[in-house]
Design a protein around this motif. Structure first.
Motif, PDB file in Angstrom:
ATOM      1  N   GLY A 199       0.831  -1.202   0.000  1.00 26.48           N
ATOM      2  CA  GLY A 199       0.000   0.000   0.000  1.00 26.48           C
ATOM      3  C   GLY A 199       0.857   1.240   0.000  1.00 26.48           C
ATOM      4  N   TYR A 200       0.315   2.286   0.589  1.00 28.87           N
ATOM      5  CA  TYR A 200       0.918   3.605   0.487  1.00 28.87           C
ATOM      6  C   TYR A 200       1.046   4.240   1.862  1.00 28.87           C
ATOM      7  N   ARG A 201       2.188   4.848   2.108  1.00 29.34           N
ATOM      8  CA  ARG A 201       2.476   5.524   3.384  1.00 29.34           C
ATOM      9  C   ARG A 201       2.113   4.658   4.583  1.00 29.34           C
ATOM     10  N   GLY A 202       2.510   3.388   4.527  1.00 27.64           N
ATOM     11  CA  GLY A 202       2.300   2.493   5.662  1.00 27.64           C
ATOM     12  C   GLY A 202       0.889   1.943   5.784  1.00 27.64           C
TER      13      GLY A 202
ATOM     14  N   ALA B  95      -1.886  -0.375   4.356  1.00 28.02           N
ATOM     15  CA  ALA B  95      -2.026  -1.481   3.399  1.00 28.02           C
ATOM     16  C   ALA B  95      -3.360  -1.407   2.654  1.00 28.02           C
ATOM     17  N   VAL B  96      -3.303  -1.604   1.346  1.00 26.89           N
ATOM     18  CA  VAL B  96      -4.534  -1.772   0.556  1.00 26.89           C
ATOM     19  C   VAL B  96      -4.601  -3.187  -0.031  1.00 26.89           C
ATOM     20  N   VAL B  97      -3.481  -3.914   0.052  1.00 28.23           N
ATOM     21  CA  VAL B  97      -3.428  -5.328  -0.345  1.00 28.23           C
ATOM     22  C   VAL B  97      -2.969  -6.092   0.886  1.00 28.23           C
TER      23      VAL B  97
ATOM     24  N   GLY C 146     -10.020  -8.243 -10.809  1.00 29.25           N
ATOM     25  CA  GLY C 146     -10.698  -7.620  -9.677  1.00 29.25           C
ATOM     26  C   GLY C 146     -11.234  -6.265 -10.061  1.00 29.25           C
ATOM     27  N   PRO C 147     -12.208  -5.767  -9.297  1.00 28.76           N
ATOM     28  CA  PRO C 147     -12.816  -4.478  -9.634  1.00 28.76           C
ATOM     29  C   PRO C 147     -11.860  -3.301  -9.446  1.00 28.76           C
ATOM     30  N   ASN C 148     -12.274  -2.140  -9.901  1.00 26.18           N
ATOM     31  CA  ASN C 148     -11.470  -0.931  -9.731  1.00 26.18           C
ATOM     32  C   ASN C 148     -11.154  -0.721  -8.260  1.00 26.18           C
ATOM     33  N   GLY C 149      -9.911  -0.421  -7.985  1.00 22.96           N
ATOM     34  CA  GLY C 149      -9.506  -0.114  -6.622  1.00 22.96           C
ATOM     35  C   GLY C 149      -9.272  -1.342  -5.755  1.00 22.96           C
ATOM     36  N   SER C 150      -9.306  -2.549  -6.346  1.00 24.58           N
ATOM     37  CA  SER C 150      -9.168  -3.748  -5.516  1.00 24.58           C
ATOM     38  C   SER C 150      -7.707  -4.062  -5.172  1.00 24.58           C
ATOM     39  N   GLY C 151      -6.763  -3.343  -5.793  1.00 28.98           N
ATOM     40  CA  GLY C 151      -5.360  -3.521  -5.408  1.00 28.98           C
ATOM     41  C   GLY C 151      -4.490  -4.209  -6.447  1.00 28.98           C
ATOM     42  N   LYS C 152      -4.980  -4.327  -7.680  1.00 28.96           N
ATOM     43  CA  LYS C 152      -4.212  -5.037  -8.711  1.00 28.96           C
ATOM     44  C   LYS C 152      -2.910  -4.306  -9.045  1.00 28.96           C
ATOM     45  N   THR C 153      -3.038  -3.007  -9.363  1.00 26.57           N
ATOM     46  CA  THR C 153      -1.833  -2.242  -9.727  1.00 26.57           C
ATOM     47  C   THR C 153      -0.873  -2.163  -8.550  1.00 26.57           C
ATOM     48  N   THR C 154      -1.407  -1.963  -7.350  1.00 25.93           N
ATOM     49  CA  THR C 154      -0.552  -1.903  -6.155  1.00 25.93           C
ATOM     50  C   THR C 154       0.237  -3.211  -6.007  1.00 25.93           C
ATOM     51  N   SER C 155      -0.421  -4.343  -6.239  1.00 22.05           N
ATOM     52  CA  SER C 155       0.272  -5.638  -6.144  1.00 22.05           C
ATOM     53  C   SER C 155       1.386  -5.724  -7.187  1.00 22.05           C
TER      54      SER C 155
ATOM     55  N   ASP D 270       0.202  -4.471 -16.913  1.00 18.49           N
ATOM     56  CA  ASP D 270      -0.985  -3.903 -16.267  1.00 18.49           C
ATOM     57  C   ASP D 270      -1.911  -3.309 -17.315  1.00 18.49           C
ATOM     58  N   GLU D 271      -3.037  -3.954 -17.539  1.00 12.74           N
ATOM     59  CA  GLU D 271      -4.074  -3.448 -18.439  1.00 12.74           C
ATOM     60  C   GLU D 271      -3.508  -2.975 -19.756  1.00 12.74           C
ATOM     61  N   LEU D 272      -2.745  -3.870 -20.400  1.00 12.14           N
ATOM     62  CA  LEU D 272      -2.099  -3.432 -21.622  1.00 12.14           C
ATOM     63  C   LEU D 272      -3.088  -3.242 -22.741  1.00 12.14           C
TER      64      LEU D 272
ATOM     65  N   GLU E  60      -5.832  -7.723 -16.386  1.00  9.35           N
ATOM     66  CA  GLU E  60      -6.561  -7.598 -17.656  1.00  9.35           C
ATOM     67  C   GLU E  60      -8.060  -7.463 -17.375  1.00  9.35           C
ATOM     68  N   GLN E  61      -8.677  -6.476 -18.021  1.00  7.56           N
ATOM     69  CA  GLN E  61     -10.126  -6.277 -17.852  1.00  7.56           C
ATOM     70  C   GLN E  61     -10.930  -7.234 -18.741  1.00  7.56           C
ATOM     71  N   HIS E  62     -10.313  -7.687 -19.835  1.00  8.60           N
ATOM     72  CA  HIS E  62     -11.027  -8.587 -20.751  1.00  8.60           C
ATOM     73  C   HIS E  62     -10.912 -10.003 -20.203  1.00  8.60           C
TER      74      HIS E  62
HETATM   75  N1  LIG Z   1      -0.502   6.559  -4.970  1.00  5.46           N
HETATM   76  C1  LIG Z   1      -1.477   6.184  -4.133  1.00  5.46           C
HETATM   77  N2  LIG Z   1      -1.580   6.711  -2.889  1.00  5.46           N
HETATM   78  C2  LIG Z   1      -2.559   6.331  -2.028  1.00  5.46           C
HETATM   79  N3  LIG Z   1      -3.495   5.395  -2.333  1.00  5.46           N
HETATM   80  C3  LIG Z   1      -3.458   4.848  -3.538  1.00  5.46           C
HETATM   81  C4  LIG Z   1      -2.456   5.191  -4.516  1.00  5.46           C
HETATM   82  N4  LIG Z   1      -2.666   4.461  -5.631  1.00  5.46           N
HETATM   83  C5  LIG Z   1      -3.745   3.696  -5.374  1.00  5.46           C
HETATM   84  N5  LIG Z   1      -4.218   3.915  -4.128  1.00  5.46           N
HETATM   85  C6  LIG Z   1      -5.377   3.260  -3.487  1.00  5.46           C
HETATM   86  O1  LIG Z   1      -5.096   1.876  -3.343  1.00  5.46           O
HETATM   87  C7  LIG Z   1      -6.253   1.092  -3.614  1.00  5.46           C
HETATM   88  C8  LIG Z   1      -5.907   0.076  -4.692  1.00  5.46           C
HETATM   89  O2  LIG Z   1      -5.605   0.776  -5.883  1.00  5.46           O
HETATM   90  P1  LIG Z   1      -5.028   0.043  -7.172  1.00  5.46           P
HETATM   91  O3  LIG Z   1      -4.598   1.105  -8.115  1.00  5.46           O
HETATM   92  O4  LIG Z   1      -4.031  -0.944  -6.757  1.00  5.46           O
HETATM   93  O5  LIG Z   1      -6.331  -0.689  -7.705  1.00  5.46           O
HETATM   94  P2  LIG Z   1      -6.583  -1.462  -9.089  1.00  5.46           P
HETATM   95  O6  LIG Z   1      -7.156  -2.778  -8.723  1.00  5.46           O
HETATM   96  O7  LIG Z   1      -5.369  -1.430  -9.928  1.00  5.46           O
HETATM   97  O8  LIG Z   1      -7.743  -0.576  -9.749  1.00  5.46           O
HETATM   98  P3  LIG Z   1      -8.049  -0.231 -11.291  1.00  5.46           P
HETATM   99  O9  LIG Z   1      -8.793  -1.408 -11.838  1.00  5.46           O
HETATM  100  O10 LIG Z   1      -8.913   0.977 -11.202  1.00  5.46           O
HETATM  101  O11 LIG Z   1      -6.755   0.027 -11.991  1.00  5.46           O
HETATM  102  C9  LIG Z   1      -7.358   2.069  -3.996  1.00  5.46           C
HETATM  103  O12 LIG Z   1      -8.155   2.281  -2.876  1.00  5.46           O
HETATM  104  C10 LIG Z   1      -6.609   3.324  -4.369  1.00  5.46           C
HETATM  105  O13 LIG Z   1      -7.371   4.468  -4.074  1.00  5.46           O
END
Ligand SMILES: Nc1ncnc2c1ncn2[C@@H]1O[C@H](COP(=O)(O)OP(=O)(O)OP(=O)(O)O)[C@@H](O)[C@H]1O
Ligand SMILES: [Mg+2]
Length: 237
Positions: free
Chosen positions: A14-17, A19-21, A38-47, A152-154, A184-186
């Protein structure tokens, strides 16, 4: 040591300590395409960013080429990791040819992978279509002969034929032994080329399995994209 090319062990990210994953356990073996849905914001890009060394883990560890890895992204890239994001990261003012050289692979190798780019070699990358730009990004990543590829979502916003083309090129790379981790969204198209997948919801894996198993549940997975909470509750009940 492990036999996997890429691994998350009890990873919190996650970010600044914050966790979002949470507690992610994920493995990519040589020759495997593994999807993260996973849906938007579920943590895919963070992972992905944490596995790539772009974000430090909050807890747990990331493993690359069978060993625990704490190195930053640029060092992981030198060891054989490649990452492609939805920002196509081409230099628009440069020609396609010069963009294809940017990752150290040969233009000839890139063109062998995507012959349809050949007529555009001398054009400015900024003048290519979105699909052509993503082919350039993919061609140059693969031409650099990575051992592990994170994407990531190429195919964001691209036509279905281009999506199939890009996914097929990933399958070919995996068949040569590359390990691929793909967001991948598809979903149904991705399930046709991948080996296994994990579905994240609110930063936790709610479902995982082989592509064959998950194809039977692809309607549930697609519903999870549209109705994050409800689908997770349904999966748990
Ligand atoms: N730079 C950041 N600083 C703080 N929080 C963040 C940051 N980037 C993402 N987040 C938060 O972390 C959580 C997961 O975001 P992430 O981008 O990993 O989701 P995602 O599954 O990739 O979504 P999407 O399908 O929209 O790309 C969300 O709640 C998001 O708001
Ligand atoms: Mg994302």
């Amino acid at each position: 040591m492990s036999n996997y090319l890429l691994e998350a062990r009890q990873l919190s990210a996650g970010y600044r300590g914050q966790a979002v994953v949470h507690d992610l356990a994920l493995q990519v073996a040589p020759g495997e395409i593994v999807c993260l849905f996973g849906p938007n914001g579920s943590g895919k890009t963070t992972s992905l960013l944490t596995l790539a060394g772009e974000l430090p883990p909050i807890a747990g560890s990331t493993w690359l080429l069978g060993a625990e890895c704490k190195a930053p992204l640029y060092e992981r890239v030198r060891s054989g990791l490649s990452i492609i994001t939805d920002e196509r990261s081409l230099i628009f003012g440069l020609s396609t040819r010069d963009n294809l050289r940017l990752r150290g692979g040969s233009v000839a190798d890139a063109i062998a992978l995507f012959p349809e780019l050949e007529p555009h070699l001398s054009r400015q990358a900024g003048l290519l279509s979105g699909g052509q730009q993503q082919m350039v990004a993919m061609a140059r990543s693969l031409a650099a002969r990575p051992k592990v590829l994170i994407a990531d979502e190429l195919s964001m916003g691209l036509a279905p034929q281009i999506v199939s083309r890009l996914l097929a090129s990933l399958r070919q790379a995996a068949d040569r032994g590359v390990g691929v981790l793909l967001v991948e969204q598809h979903v149904s198209q991705a399930l046709n080329v991948c080996d296994r997948a994990y579905i994240l919801n609110h930063g936790r894996v709610v479902l995982s399995g082989s592509a064959e198993e998950l194809k039977r549940q692809s309607a549930d997975i697609e519903a999870a994209y549209l109705f994050g909470h409800q689908a997770a509750e349904k999966t748990e009940s």
